[in-house]
Scaffold this motif. Structure first.
Motif, PDB file in Angstrom:
ATOM      1  N   ASP A   8      -8.104  -4.539   5.383  1.00  0.00           N
ATOM      2  CA  ASP A   8      -8.401  -5.430   4.252  1.00  0.00           C
ATOM      3  C   ASP A   8      -7.153  -6.250   3.912  1.00  0.00           C
ATOM      4  OD1 ASP A   8     -10.887  -4.310   4.152  1.00  0.00           O
ATOM      5  OD2 ASP A   8     -10.522  -3.087   2.350  1.00  0.00           O
ATOM      6  N   LEU A  27      -2.441  -3.223  -3.007  1.00  0.00           N
ATOM      7  CA  LEU A  27      -3.508  -2.645  -2.188  1.00  0.00           C
ATOM      8  C   LEU A  27      -3.782  -1.192  -2.568  1.00  0.00           C
ATOM      9  CD1 LEU A  27      -2.481  -4.087   1.326  1.00  0.00           C
ATOM     10  CD2 LEU A  27      -4.199  -4.993  -0.249  1.00  0.00           C
ATOM     11  N   ARG A  50      -8.007   0.134   4.519  1.00  0.00           N
ATOM     12  CA  ARG A  50      -7.175  -0.550   3.520  1.00  0.00           C
ATOM     13  C   ARG A  50      -6.170  -1.493   4.193  1.00  0.00           C
ATOM     14  NH1 ARG A  50      -6.523   1.170  -1.921  1.00  0.00           N
ATOM     15  NH2 ARG A  50      -8.132   2.688  -1.571  1.00  0.00           N
ATOM     16  N   SER A 109      -9.470   5.877   5.815  1.00  0.00           N
ATOM     17  CA  SER A 109      -9.121   5.100   4.606  1.00  0.00           C
ATOM     18  C   SER A 109      -7.915   4.208   4.871  1.00  0.00           C
ATOM     19  CB  SER A 109      -8.770   6.010   3.433  1.00  0.00           C
ATOM     20  OG  SER A 109      -9.590   7.127   3.403  1.00  0.00           O
ATOM     21  N   VAL A 140      -3.736   5.208  -0.923  1.00  0.00           N
ATOM     22  CA  VAL A 140      -4.753   5.934  -0.144  1.00  0.00           C
ATOM     23  C   VAL A 140      -4.216   7.297   0.268  1.00  0.00           C
ATOM     24  CG1 VAL A 140      -6.128   4.037   0.801  1.00  0.00           C
ATOM     25  CG2 VAL A 140      -4.051   4.759   1.994  1.00  0.00           C
ATOM     26  N   LEU A 145       0.842  -1.200   0.000  1.00  0.00           N
ATOM     27  CA  LEU A 145       0.000   0.000   0.000  1.00  0.00           C
ATOM     28  C   LEU A 145       0.878   1.251   0.000  1.00  0.00           C
ATOM     29  CD1 LEU A 145      -2.879   1.265   0.517  1.00  0.00           C
ATOM     30  CD2 LEU A 145      -2.315   1.165   2.950  1.00  0.00           C
TER      31      LEU A 145
END
Ligand code: AMP
Ligand code: MG
Length: 413
Positions: A235, A219, A232, A228, A222, A179
């Motif tokens: 998840d 991912l 994320r 957020s 963000v 991410l």
């Protein structure tokens, strides 16, 4: 600040011990075996010829030469063959079963075939077993083929395939979520808006994960938005075996990643200032019942790369069942100085390392320096470890972590 060794120990000791699973062999290259494998079949399974030539009885060649009558031919894959009696031979191909009666093979290049094709002249005496592969030559029943902890190489996979083995208890490739966080990261490939930069870290980390043989899971990007980031990362924890995020672990007003990792990891989490440069800010915790490690790396691409090497890679190797977690570290002669000031940190400097003609490895700093200059370090294949102090001079010996061993022998010109 905490010492690099202490930070690393904290991370590695937080990780759950991985368990091997039954997995199909065809996706196990580079993975680690979780069980010992013994040979159940001998290889070869039957006596066969190692040459194209003539199968014969060594007794017939005792006198130093012989002319033998050809009674047939045996090919690889044949299930039956004629019995070779005194004064007889068969034509035989490589891999074909040795006919009963015969005990050796004369290779084609050494034999003189009669133009009629009905007899062959053998010009020397043969011993039993010449050019014959006997059962168990390669693998004997009961022999250990793989030990738990072995990394599965192409050759090992071949050996297992030679036993008819199609699955094995082994450690799964970890799925690694990646991410990027930051308001400044452009969401599209179009022209950059004011203040926007392109996301470098996510492609960089996805590639590093892939290069290590693990499964990259994108991912996305963000904003620096608490909710957020939490969504994320959660998840990622549900879907992956490890999650790596970049940005937001420093002391900026919008650095929420370290807060979220603190919440997801609870008492296992720690936000650290590690005594290294680059890569000082670092957040880590293990989340959920599966104790999924979440790594919060700093946003500068060079810091990201260094932190990946120091913390993420060894951790993922542990989860992938490897016994050796570290990249090799070796001594190198410096061809350029690595100056630094005392600041209580270990400095990690990207260098280009090459083996010279005398067999000694030399290292040179990758052209420019700075934790935001990824292009300057892209050609580097080692990370020099410059200890606290006043730096190192050209000619000094430095310890360096090898990032790409293949490049050690690349040309320096
Ligand atoms: P941060 O760790 O969020 O304070 O970011 C440190 C620096 O790295 C800032 O200059 C960011 O703009 C930059 N940065 C953060 N994330 C990325 C990224 N994904 N790709 C390229 N640069 C980044
Ligand atoms: Mg940021």
């Amino acid at each position: 600040m905490i010492a690099l060794d202490e930070a690393k120990r904290f991370v590695l000791e937080s990780l759950a011990t991985p368990s091997p699973e039954m997995l199909a062999l065809d996706d196990l290259l580079g993975c680690v075996a979780g069980e010992e494998v013994f040979a159940k079949e001998s290889v070869p399974g039957f006596s066969n010829s190692s040459m194209d030539g003539f199968a014969l009885r060594s007794l017939d060649t005792l006198s130093g030469s012989a002319t033998l009558r050809i009674i047939g031919a045996v090919f690889a894959g044949d299930g039956s063959s004629p019995h070779v009696g005194p004064g007889e031979a068969t034509r035989i191909m490589t891999g074909a079963p040795l006919p009963e009666g015969a005990d050796c093979v004369c290779m084609k290049e050494e034999a003189i075939l009669d133009p009629s094709g009905e007899s062959v002249r053998i010009g020397r005496s043969f011993s039993a077993g010449e050019f014959v592969r006997v059962p168990g030559d390669d693998v004997k029943v009961g022999q250990v083929l793989v030990v738990a902890g072995d990394e599965l190489s192409p050759a090992t996979l071949g050996v297992l395939a030679g036993q008819g083995i199609a699955s094995l208890r082994a450690y799964r490739r970890p799925r690694v979520g990646v991410l990027s966080t930051g308001n400044e990261l452009a969401r599209s490939l179009g022209p950059l808006g004011a203040g926007e930069i392109r996301d470098v870290n996510r492609p960089l980390l996805l590639a590093l994960v892939k290069e290590s043989g693990w499964v990259p899971v994108d991912l996305g990007i963000v904003h620096d938005d608490y909710a957020s980031i939490k969504q994320r990362l959660s998840d990622g924890v549900d879907d992956c075996d490890a999650v790596v995020s970049t940005g937001g672990v420093s002391v900026g007003d919008l650095d929420h990643v370290k807060t979220v990792i603190g919440e997801l990891g609870g008492t296992s989490a720690r936000s650290m200032q590690v005594a290294i440069k680059p890569g000082k800010p670092f957040a880590f915790g293990v989340a959920g019942v599966r104790r999924v490690p979440v790594f919060g790396l700093p946003g500068n691409p060079v810091s990201t790369r260094v932190s990946f090497e120091l913390f993420v890679r060894p951790s993922l190797r542990l989860l992938a069942g490897h016994r050796v977690l570290e990249r090799p570290i070796m001594n190198m002669v410096l061809d350029s100085a690595l100056p630094r000031k005392k600041d209580g940190k270990i400095h990690l400097v990207h260098v280009v390392a090459r083996v010279h003609d005398d067999g000694v490895v030399h290292a040179e700093r990758a052209i420019r320096h700075g934790s935001h200059l990824l292009s300057a370090v892209a050609e580097a294949n080692a990370l020099a470890i410059v200890p606290e102090g006043d730096g190192l001079a050209a000619g000094d010996v430095v310890r360096a972590m090898i990032l790409d061993a293949d490049q050690l022998s690349a040309s320096t010109t």
